[in-house]
Design a protein around this motif. Structure first.
Motif, PDB file in Angstrom:
ATOM      1  N   THR A   1      30.972  97.882  34.552  1.00 38.39           N
ATOM      2  CA  THR A   1      31.672  98.523  35.669  1.00 38.39           C
ATOM      3  C   THR A   1      33.130  98.079  35.741  1.00 38.39           C
ATOM      4  OG1 THR A   1      29.615  98.672  36.943  1.00 38.39           O
ATOM      5  CG2 THR A   1      31.684  98.845  38.168  1.00 38.39           C
ATOM      6  N   HIS A   2      33.385  96.774  35.576  1.00 36.32           N
ATOM      7  CA  HIS A   2      34.736  96.241  35.750  1.00 36.32           C
ATOM      8  C   HIS A   2      35.518  96.144  34.447  1.00 36.32           C
ATOM      9  CE1 HIS A   2      32.539  94.844  39.360  1.00 36.32           C
ATOM     10  NE2 HIS A   2      33.703  95.019  39.962  1.00 36.32           N
ATOM     11  N   ARG A   3      34.817  95.938  33.335  1.00 36.87           N
ATOM     12  CA  ARG A   3      35.481  95.865  32.026  1.00 36.87           C
ATOM     13  C   ARG A   3      34.705  96.765  31.056  1.00 36.87           C
ATOM     14  NH1 ARG A   3      38.444  91.134  31.367  1.00 36.87           N
ATOM     15  NH2 ARG A   3      39.099  92.067  29.383  1.00 36.87           N
ATOM     16  N   PRO A   4      34.885  98.074  31.138  1.00 32.98           N
ATOM     17  CA  PRO A   4      34.061  99.020  30.371  1.00 32.98           C
ATOM     18  C   PRO A   4      34.078  98.773  28.869  1.00 32.98           C
ATOM     19  CG  PRO A   4      35.361 100.173  32.035  1.00 32.98           C
ATOM     20  CD  PRO A   4      35.858  98.766  32.002  1.00 32.98           C
TER      21      PRO A   4
ATOM     22  N   GLY B   1      32.188  95.581  28.108  1.00 31.81           N
ATOM     23  CA  GLY B   1      30.780  95.829  28.377  1.00 31.81           C
ATOM     24  C   GLY B   1      30.131  96.684  27.307  1.00 31.81           C
ATOM     25  N   ASP B   2      30.836  97.720  26.842  1.00 32.40           N
ATOM     26  CA  ASP B   2      30.305  98.580  25.786  1.00 32.40           C
ATOM     27  C   ASP B   2      30.154  97.805  24.480  1.00 32.40           C
ATOM     28  OD1 ASP B   2      29.674 101.340  24.688  1.00 32.40           O
ATOM     29  OD2 ASP B   2      31.393 100.811  23.439  1.00 32.40           O
ATOM     30  N   ALA B   3      31.140  96.943  24.187  1.00 34.47           N
ATOM     31  CA  ALA B   3      31.058  96.146  22.958  1.00 34.47           C
ATOM     32  C   ALA B   3      29.870  95.188  23.004  1.00 34.47           C
ATOM     33  CB  ALA B   3      32.358  95.367  22.755  1.00 34.47           C
ATOM     34  N   LEU B   4      29.671  94.524  24.155  1.00 34.26           N
ATOM     35  CA  LEU B   4      28.540  93.602  24.283  1.00 34.26           C
ATOM     36  C   LEU B   4      27.216  94.349  24.201  1.00 34.26           C
ATOM     37  CD1 LEU B   4      27.492  90.767  24.759  1.00 34.26           C
ATOM     38  CD2 LEU B   4      27.761  91.136  27.230  1.00 34.26           C
TER      39      LEU B   4
ATOM     40  N   ASP C   1      19.745  92.998  33.115  1.00 27.74           N
ATOM     41  CA  ASP C   1      21.068  93.520  32.764  1.00 27.74           C
ATOM     42  C   ASP C   1      22.024  93.517  33.959  1.00 27.74           C
ATOM     43  OD1 ASP C   1      19.857  95.441  34.262  1.00 27.74           O
ATOM     44  OD2 ASP C   1      20.191  97.099  32.882  1.00 27.74           O
ATOM     45  N   GLY C   2      21.784  92.600  34.921  1.00 28.70           N
ATOM     46  CA  GLY C   2      22.687  92.541  36.061  1.00 28.70           C
ATOM     47  C   GLY C   2      24.115  92.198  35.661  1.00 28.70           C
ATOM     48  N   PHE C   3      24.269  91.152  34.842  1.00 27.50           N
ATOM     49  CA  PHE C   3      25.602  90.768  34.386  1.00 27.50           C
ATOM     50  C   PHE C   3      26.229  91.866  33.533  1.00 27.50           C
ATOM     51  CE2 PHE C   3      28.161  88.936  30.919  1.00 27.50           C
ATOM     52  CZ  PHE C   3      29.217  88.417  31.654  1.00 27.50           C
ATOM     53  N   LEU C   4      25.419  92.456  32.655  1.00 29.01           N
ATOM     54  CA  LEU C   4      25.928  93.512  31.782  1.00 29.01           C
ATOM     55  C   LEU C   4      26.370  94.725  32.596  1.00 29.01           C
ATOM     56  CD1 LEU C   4      26.397  94.370  28.840  1.00 29.01           C
ATOM     57  CD2 LEU C   4      24.072  95.266  28.804  1.00 29.01           C
ATOM     58  N   GLY C   5      25.608  95.049  33.656  1.00 30.63           N
ATOM     59  CA  GLY C   5      25.994  96.175  34.498  1.00 30.63           C
ATOM     60  C   GLY C   5      27.320  95.942  35.195  1.00 30.63           C
ATOM     61  N   LEU C   6      27.517  94.732  35.705  1.00 33.53           N
ATOM     62  CA  LEU C   6      28.794  94.407  36.347  1.00 33.53           C
ATOM     63  C   LEU C   6      29.936  94.444  35.344  1.00 33.53           C
ATOM     64  CD1 LEU C   6      27.713  91.438  38.662  1.00 33.53           C
ATOM     65  CD2 LEU C   6      28.342  93.763  39.359  1.00 33.53           C
ATOM     66  N   LEU C   7      29.671  93.930  34.134  1.00 35.19           N
ATOM     67  CA  LEU C   7      30.713  93.908  33.116  1.00 35.19           C
ATOM     68  C   LEU C   7      31.104  95.320  32.703  1.00 35.19           C
ATOM     69  CD1 LEU C   7      32.382  91.935  31.401  1.00 35.19           C
ATOM     70  CD2 LEU C   7      30.611  92.104  29.636  1.00 35.19           C
TER      71      LEU C   7
END
Length: 209
Positions: A89-92, A95-98, A81-87
């Motif tokens: 953080t920067h696009r909440p 990221g929540d939708a994904l 979940d590295g990409f998901l964690g960054l997403l």
């Protein structure tokens, strides 16, 4: 109003997941005790515990699937979940939708597992003929304990005859329960979002308090 009702139902689902997790921990402690008994008896008395391999196989299946729902609840199911964690953080919002989409996919996969395992459970359970007269073998005597032991002898089992045998249906029931409860938790995560304040251990957070 609907969201409040769903959260109340979720709290009950979470409580059952926690109880199942504790049950899995007790199975783990029992397994550790059995392994220690085997080591001591094997080395001191040259008398290894018969059936330890079968006990390990049986216990591991119970441990994994009894603790699976609570692992899903706390967000500690193994994943990248590295990409998901960054997403997040920067696009909440994105990221929540994904995250909800991924939880919805996980919900579907868990449902498929339950759909596959449940017929196997019912088949192995019905092979015991706990509540129906058997096609072969001794008929029911009316003594509950005697009839129960006789039915266990008819069950579809795994293990080695003469060493240790155990019916398959408790393991398959644990698999069906664990996956079904995980599916319910994924459903609530999809609808309500991840309400658990958890952080996944990654390279960025492993050193944080």
């Amino acid at each position: 109003m609907i969201v409040t009702g769903l959260r109340k139902i979720e709290s009950w689902v979470v409580a059952v997941a926690i109880v199942a997790n504790v049950s899995g921990a007790f199975v783990l402690l029992s397994l550790v005790a059995i392994m220690n008994v085997d080591v001591v008896s094997r080395n001191l008395f040259n008398a290894p515990f018969r059936g330890v391999v079968e006990v390990v196989v049986f216990s591991l299946a119970l441990i994994v699937f009894l603790q699976l729902p609570d692992v899903v609840r706390t967000g500690r199911l193994t994943r990248s979940d590295g990409f998901l964690g960054l997403l997040r953080t920067h696009r909440p919002r994105l990221g929540d939708a994904l995250t909800r989409v991924l939880d919805g996919i996980a919900f579907l996969f868990m449902c498929l597992i339950v759909w596959t395992v449940w017929p196997e459970f019912t088949e192995s359970f019905e092979s015991c003929h706990f509540f129906t007269p058997p096609e072969f073998g001794a008929p029911a005597t009316g003594n509950l304990w005697v009839d129960f032991k006789t039915a266990l002898g008819r069950c579809d089992y795994f293990g080695t005859p003469g060493i240790l045998q155990a019916p398959w249906w408790p393991v398959r029931l644990a698999i069906a329960f664990g996956c079904a409860w995980a599916a319910i938790l994924f459903f609530f995560k999809t609808i309500l979002g991840d309400t658990q304040d958890t952080r996944h251990v990654t390279a960025q957070t492993s050193g944080e308090e």
